[in-house]
Scaffold this active site. Structure first.
Site, mmCIF file in Angstrom:
data_model
loop_
_atom_site.group_PDB
_atom_site.id
_atom_site.type_symbol
_atom_site.label_atom_id
_atom_site.label_comp_id
_atom_site.label_asym_id
_atom_site.label_seq_id
_atom_site.Cartn_x
_atom_site.Cartn_y
_atom_site.Cartn_z
ATOM 1 N N ARG A 236 0.829 -1.217 0.000
ATOM 2 C CA ARG A 236 0.000 0.000 0.000
ATOM 3 C C ARG A 236 0.854 1.253 0.000
ATOM 4 N NH1 ARG A 236 -4.662 0.238 4.387
ATOM 5 N NH2 ARG A 236 -5.408 -1.420 3.023
ATOM 6 N N HIS B 27 0.229 4.162 -2.695
ATOM 7 C CA HIS B 27 -0.141 5.514 -2.284
ATOM 8 C C HIS B 27 0.946 6.524 -2.626
ATOM 9 C CE1 HIS B 27 -3.696 4.824 0.680
ATOM 10 N NE2 HIS B 27 -3.707 3.942 -0.304
ATOM 11 N N VAL C 179 0.645 9.935 -6.123
ATOM 12 C CA VAL C 179 0.810 11.342 -5.745
ATOM 13 C C VAL C 179 2.188 11.804 -6.215
ATOM 14 C CG1 VAL C 179 0.792 13.017 -3.860
ATOM 15 C CG2 VAL C 179 -0.623 10.961 -3.719
ATOM 16 N N GLY D 134 3.896 10.861 -8.540
ATOM 17 C CA GLY D 134 4.716 9.800 -9.107
ATOM 18 C C GLY D 134 5.452 9.011 -8.041
ATOM 19 N N ASP E 58 8.122 8.605 -6.109
ATOM 20 C CA ASP E 58 9.279 9.410 -5.718
ATOM 21 C C ASP E 58 9.519 9.444 -4.204
ATOM 22 O OD1 ASP E 58 7.152 10.893 -4.838
ATOM 23 O OD2 ASP E 58 7.590 12.690 -6.033
ATOM 24 N N SER F 173 7.689 10.506 -1.894
ATOM 25 C CA SER F 173 7.172 11.692 -1.203
ATOM 26 C C SER F 173 6.328 11.303 0.008
ATOM 27 C CB SER F 173 6.351 12.561 -2.162
ATOM 28 O OG SER F 173 5.225 11.856 -2.670
ATOM 29 N N ASN G 30 -4.425 8.436 4.019
ATOM 30 C CA ASN G 30 -3.264 7.873 4.703
ATOM 31 C C ASN G 30 -3.383 7.814 6.219
ATOM 32 O OD1 ASN G 30 -1.941 7.442 2.279
ATOM 33 N ND2 ASN G 30 -0.884 9.415 2.324
ATOM 34 N N PRO H 255 -7.352 6.751 -5.056
ATOM 35 C CA PRO H 255 -8.721 6.212 -5.101
ATOM 36 C C PRO H 255 -9.234 5.895 -3.700
ATOM 37 C CG PRO H 255 -7.359 5.196 -6.794
ATOM 38 C CD PRO H 255 -6.427 5.992 -5.922
ATOM 39 N N HIS I 245 -5.992 -6.509 -2.937
ATOM 40 C CA HIS I 245 -6.875 -6.668 -1.783
ATOM 41 C C HIS I 245 -7.144 -8.126 -1.449
ATOM 42 C CE1 HIS I 245 -8.709 -2.334 -1.952
ATOM 43 N NE2 HIS I 245 -7.430 -2.353 -1.611
ATOM 44 N N ASP J 276 -3.556 -14.668 -3.647
ATOM 45 C CA ASP J 276 -4.111 -15.575 -4.650
ATOM 46 C C ASP J 276 -5.263 -14.876 -5.361
ATOM 47 O OD1 ASP J 276 -6.212 -15.614 -2.843
ATOM 48 O OD2 ASP J 276 -5.717 -17.600 -2.049
#
Length: 339
Positions: A67, A71, A75, A77, A79, A81, A110, A179, A209, A265
């Site tokens: 995740r 995430h 945002v 790219g 990088d 951040s 977040n 999203p 997920h 899976d």
């Protein structure tokens, strides 16, 4: 010297195309799996070892590290951040200036959701001992995500590396671009499209997920009078309501895939076909769009096809606007920019 080294790499790539996989970046530069082969050959083994130790202590960590990468990439790219801590700024107008970082960690997607920062700290500390200021935090995120999937029983792939770290963060971008569980399908499709990802990528990456957890607050509205509650299996909804009451219990955790929650899976897709997807953003993949429904069924029927596309989509996601060449920097600590 640098020009000679570049020409040598390109020559090798042309002569042995099956050995070296380049990812061309639209804004210039290349990412490729062999980027650290000479400068830090032990990088991948160090990362893999620490990720394995972290997951052995906390099985949720596999999903958490995945995740973090997701995430981060949505945002500004890929990088790193997302790893920056607050550093004195009070709004996004100051983001990017020295010692004025508004952390993305405080965004709605977040807060109380992303975790695993201490694992990244451990990896970075080990790499700084082995090869100081060589391996970027952005590449650590990408490699740790891949290793997490493998350790959870999922596919492996060669991760193109060579990213550099950002000099700023974007709280606004984090709130806007990631999203959300209650977004409409069209909104989610648009957010993926803005990052160069198509519907196939959307359905494949949603398969992440198949591991991990979500908080009650992430899906509560679909259990109590929400327009989507008719998309959920009634018995499944009743079971969820037991620990996700109408009032309270917002932080209670639930498996995103209740069948095989610790194993990567394709049961996630079979759950969707049975109307047992946990989040609205999951279940709408098999309710509102003929193309996403077709892909869900394909992955539910054939795990190998899912694994193959998931690997391709992860590489594609990892190519979202990375910093390469002399842009950005290599941080000593993933939590702060270098002076």
């Amino acid at each position: 010297m640098a020009r000679s080294a570049t020409l040598t790499i390109l020559f090798i790539a042309l002569m042995t195309p099956t050995l070296i996989c380049f990812s061309k970046i639209t804004n210039g530069g290349y990412l490729y799996p062999q980027f650290y082969y000479q400068s830090c050959p032990q990088a991948t083994s160090i990362i893999r070892s620490i990720v394995a130790q972290a997951i052995a202590k906390d099985s949720r960590m596999a999903a958490s590290l995945l995740r973090l990468h997701f995430h981060d990439c949505f945002v500004k790219g890929c990088d790193a951040s997302i790893l920056l801590d607050n550093d004195g700024a009070v709004n996004d107008d100051l983001v990017g200036s020295l010692h004025n970082i508004v952390s993305e960690k405080g965004s709605v997607p977040n807060t109380n959701s992303v975790r695993g920062f201490e694992v990244i700290d451990d990896i970075k500390a080990a790499l700084e001992t082995a090869c100081p200021q060589i391996v970027s935090c952005a590449d650590i995120l990408a490699l740790a995500a891949r290793d997490s999937i493998v350790l959870a029983g999922g596919p492996s792939w060669e991760v193109p590396v060579g990213r550099r770290d950002s000099l700023g963060a974007s709280l606004h971008g984090s709130n806007r671009n990631i999203p959300a569980p209650n977004n409409t399908l069209q909104t989610i499709i648009t957010k993926f499209k803005l990052n160069g990802l198509d519907i196939t990528d959307l359905v494949a990456l949603s398969g992440a997920h198949t591991i991990g957890n979500a908080r009650c607050t992430s899906f509560k509205q679909r259990l109590y009078g929400n327009k989507h509650n008719d998309q959920t299996d009634k018995l499944f909804a009743a079971q969820l309501q037991t620990n996700c009451p109408r009032s309270g219990g917002d932080e209670n955790l639930f498996f995103l895939d209740y069948v095989t929650p610790m194993k990567f899976d394709n049961s996630y897709y079979r759950n969707l076909m049975d109307s047992k997807g946990l989040l609205t953003s999951d279940q709408i993949l098999f309710k509102e769009n003929q193309e996403t429904m077709r892909i869900v069924k394909e992955y539910a029927d054939n795990q190998d096809i899912f694994f193959e596309q998931f690997s391709k989509s992860m590489i594609k996601m990892g190519n979202i606007s990375p910093l390469t060449g002399f842009r950005g920097q290599i941080r000593k600590s993933c939590r702060m920019i270098e002076v």
